[in-house]
Write a protein that holds these residues in place. Structure first.
Motif, mmCIF file in Angstrom:
data_model
loop_
_atom_site.group_PDB
_atom_site.id
_atom_site.type_symbol
_atom_site.label_atom_id
_atom_site.label_comp_id
_atom_site.label_asym_id
_atom_site.label_seq_id
_atom_site.Cartn_x
_atom_site.Cartn_y
_atom_site.Cartn_z
ATOM 1 N N GLY A 88 -6.314 42.473 13.626
ATOM 2 C CA GLY A 88 -7.738 42.753 13.790
ATOM 3 C C GLY A 88 -8.309 42.073 15.020
ATOM 4 O O GLY A 88 -7.787 41.069 15.503
ATOM 5 N N GLU A 89 -9.393 42.629 15.510
ATOM 6 C CA GLU A 89 -9.996 42.158 16.765
ATOM 7 C C GLU A 89 -10.437 40.705 16.694
ATOM 8 O O GLU A 89 -10.382 39.988 17.684
ATOM 9 C CB GLU A 89 -11.179 43.045 17.130
ATOM 10 C CG GLU A 89 -10.802 44.493 17.454
ATOM 11 C CD GLU A 89 -12.014 45.329 17.794
ATOM 12 O OE1 GLU A 89 -13.142 44.767 17.788
ATOM 13 O OE2 GLU A 89 -11.852 46.539 18.055
ATOM 14 N N LEU A 91 -9.121 38.122 15.451
ATOM 15 C CA LEU A 91 -8.050 37.148 15.685
ATOM 16 C C LEU A 91 -7.411 37.292 17.058
ATOM 17 O O LEU A 91 -6.711 36.391 17.521
ATOM 18 C CB LEU A 91 -6.978 37.276 14.600
ATOM 19 C CG LEU A 91 -7.401 36.814 13.201
ATOM 20 C CD1 LEU A 91 -6.303 37.129 12.189
ATOM 21 C CD2 LEU A 91 -7.724 35.328 13.192
ATOM 22 N N GLY A 92 -7.602 38.445 17.701
ATOM 23 C CA GLY A 92 -7.053 38.628 19.040
ATOM 24 C C GLY A 92 -5.984 39.700 19.092
ATOM 25 O O GLY A 92 -5.556 40.244 18.065
ATOM 26 N N ASP A 93 -5.544 39.994 20.296
ATOM 27 C CA ASP A 93 -4.559 41.046 20.520
ATOM 28 C C ASP A 93 -3.131 40.479 20.502
ATOM 29 O O ASP A 93 -2.914 39.270 20.580
ATOM 30 C CB ASP A 93 -4.811 41.725 21.869
ATOM 31 C CG ASP A 93 -6.179 42.394 21.932
ATOM 32 O OD1 ASP A 93 -6.611 42.913 20.892
ATOM 33 O OD2 ASP A 93 -6.797 42.378 23.016
ATOM 34 N N ASN A 94 -2.177 41.386 20.400
ATOM 35 C CA ASN A 94 -0.744 41.062 20.535
ATOM 36 C C ASN A 94 -0.229 40.082 19.478
ATOM 37 O O ASN A 94 0.707 39.318 19.739
ATOM 38 C CB ASN A 94 -0.452 40.504 21.934
ATOM 39 C CG ASN A 94 -0.818 41.487 23.027
ATOM 40 O OD1 ASN A 94 -0.560 42.679 22.915
ATOM 41 N ND2 ASN A 94 -1.449 40.984 24.085
ATOM 42 N N LEU A 95 -0.850 40.086 18.307
ATOM 43 C CA LEU A 95 -0.351 39.265 17.215
ATOM 44 C C LEU A 95 0.640 40.083 16.382
ATOM 45 O O LEU A 95 0.559 41.306 16.327
ATOM 46 C CB LEU A 95 -1.507 38.784 16.340
ATOM 47 C CG LEU A 95 -2.449 37.779 17.005
ATOM 48 C CD1 LEU A 95 -3.612 37.451 16.083
ATOM 49 C CD2 LEU A 95 -1.704 36.503 17.376
ATOM 50 N N THR A 277 -5.759 44.365 0.785
ATOM 51 C CA THR A 277 -5.909 45.178 1.997
ATOM 52 C C THR A 277 -7.354 45.342 2.454
ATOM 53 O O THR A 277 -7.583 45.809 3.566
ATOM 54 C CB THR A 277 -5.311 46.580 1.781
ATOM 55 O OG1 THR A 277 -6.003 47.228 0.702
ATOM 56 C CG2 THR A 277 -3.833 46.499 1.453
ATOM 57 N N ALA A 278 -8.343 44.982 1.612
ATOM 58 C CA ALA A 278 -9.746 45.136 1.997
ATOM 59 C C ALA A 278 -10.038 44.335 3.251
ATOM 60 O O ALA A 278 -9.485 43.245 3.452
ATOM 61 C CB ALA A 278 -10.665 44.687 0.862
ATOM 62 N N LYS A 279 -10.900 44.868 4.093
ATOM 63 C CA LYS A 279 -11.167 44.250 5.395
ATOM 64 C C LYS A 279 -11.610 42.803 5.268
ATOM 65 O O LYS A 279 -11.226 41.945 6.075
ATOM 66 C CB LYS A 279 -12.224 45.066 6.140
ATOM 67 C CG LYS A 279 -12.474 44.600 7.553
ATOM 68 C CD LYS A 279 -13.468 45.509 8.267
ATOM 69 C CE LYS A 279 -13.703 45.059 9.705
ATOM 70 N NZ LYS A 279 -14.657 45.952 10.414
ATOM 71 N N GLN A 280 -12.420 42.504 4.256
ATOM 72 C CA GLN A 280 -12.932 41.136 4.094
ATOM 73 C C GLN A 280 -11.888 40.178 3.553
ATOM 74 O O GLN A 280 -12.031 38.964 3.650
ATOM 75 C CB GLN A 280 -14.172 41.124 3.185
ATOM 76 C CG GLN A 280 -13.882 41.461 1.729
ATOM 77 C CD GLN A 280 -13.934 42.940 1.420
ATOM 78 O OE1 GLN A 280 -13.816 43.777 2.318
ATOM 79 N NE2 GLN A 280 -14.127 43.266 0.148
ATOM 80 N N GLY A 281 -10.817 40.704 2.959
ATOM 81 C CA GLY A 281 -9.759 39.864 2.438
ATOM 82 C C GLY A 281 -10.211 38.990 1.275
ATOM 83 O O GLY A 281 -11.220 39.246 0.626
ATOM 84 N N ILE A 282 -9.438 37.942 1.028
ATOM 85 C CA ILE A 282 -9.745 36.948 -0.008
ATOM 86 C C ILE A 282 -10.129 35.652 0.682
ATOM 87 O O ILE A 282 -9.377 35.132 1.518
ATOM 88 C CB ILE A 282 -8.532 36.687 -0.919
ATOM 89 C CG1 ILE A 282 -8.129 37.952 -1.672
ATOM 90 C CG2 ILE A 282 -8.810 35.536 -1.881
ATOM 91 C CD1 ILE A 282 -9.094 38.390 -2.748
#
Length: 297
Positions: A88-89, A91-95, A277-282
């Motif tokens: 996801g954006e 955290l950054g790219d190329n992970l 899998t929800a975008k907000q996570g736990i």
């Protein structure tokens, strides 16, 4: 099921558990109990084999899987953490896809044996390398109960002073006799189809395996069932701590595209994953923990 790995025993850890390596020094924990056989790779804390005596293996492992410190193993139960899919954006790219837990070296923390089976604990803690990818302090514990049932519990502990949110999955590759012999039921009726731009669809909670599948189902109301007529068995999966079940098969073209899966590999595997899998996570607050689990019997 894992005889093709040609392992050499290095040490005995208990009556049923030994540490073994392949020719390159890649480490495996081998369990040979009177009631079952199992194996883990320390790379990824990764269950690669589970088989009750006199039965077909429960877990599928690719015969062409690659074993090195850079790549996740094709098959078994890869641990997707602390994100599922792309990072996801924020955290950054190329992970790395599906996080770093499945390509990190885990430690054996505990081994207990009984007449019923073996209980194991594996631990992964934050390090300078993990904090470069994900800036949080944590202790990740995999608890494995290997008896007449297979239970895996992934405990996410926040050992830092700020909350974190995670997504993840116990990416379980089940060993099946053939797609046409299997039927899945007990699913939630609502799912999103990743092969159709995540289109949200309503079904009847059941599924036949006859084409490529990559779907995220909302959490099942009770148990997910996989009936396998040729193996004459019904697998019952009870998941907790999850918000969804992910079902996946690469099918013909997908299997052919994977260098670490035989072209016919799709015929003997199917993934049913306990997942967040929800975008907000736990969200896990400092000093707290959350457990994602799957029980298969």
């Amino acid at each position: 099921m894992i005889s093709h790995l040609f392992l050499e025993q290095k040490s005995t850890l208990s009556d049923s558990v030994s540490l073994q390596t392949d020719s390159s020094g890649y480490e495996f924990l081998i369990i040979e109990h009177q009631k079952l056989n199992a194996a883990f790779a320390l790379h990824g804390g990764h269950l690669i084999h589970f088989q009750l005596k006199g039965q077909e293996p429960l877990i599928w492992l690719s015969k062409t899987a690659v074993y090195n410190d850079q790549k996740a193993i094709r098959g078994g139960v890869p641990i997707c953490w602390p994100w599922f899919g792309a990072a996801g954006e924020a955290l950054g790219d190329n992970l790395p896809s599906h996080g770093f837990a499945r390509t990190s070296k885990w430690s054996v923390a505990d081994i207990k044996e009984s007449e019923q089976g073996v209980e194991l604990e594996f631990v992964l803690k934050d390090s300078a390398a993990t904090r470069e990818l994900w800036p949080f302090e944590f202790e990740l514990v995999l608890k494995a109960s290997l008896t007449s049932e297979l239970k895996l519990e992934l405990v996410s502990r926040n050992t830092g002073d700020k909350s974190f949110s995670y997504r993840g999955a116990l990416h379980t590759y089940l060993n099946i006799s053939s797609p046409e012999s299997c039927r899945v039921s007990g699913l939630n009726e609502t799912f999103s189809d990743s092969l159709k731009n995540s289109e949200v669809t309503t079904g009847d909670g059941s599924l036949l395996i006859n084409s490529p599948i990559d779907s995220i189902y909302k959490k099942a109301p009770l148990s997910v069932l996989l009936d396998d007529k040729q193996f004459n068995r019904q697998l019952i999966m009870q998941n907790s701590g999850n918000d969804s079940e992910v079902l996946w098969t690469p099918w013909v073209d997908g299997a052919a595209a994977f260098a670490d899966m035989p072209d016919n590999g799709y015929q003997t595997m199917f993934c049913i994953e306990s997942a967040v899998t929800a975008k907000q996570g736990i969200t896990v607050a400092p000093g707290q923990s959350h457990t994602l689990s799957t029980l298969i019997k």
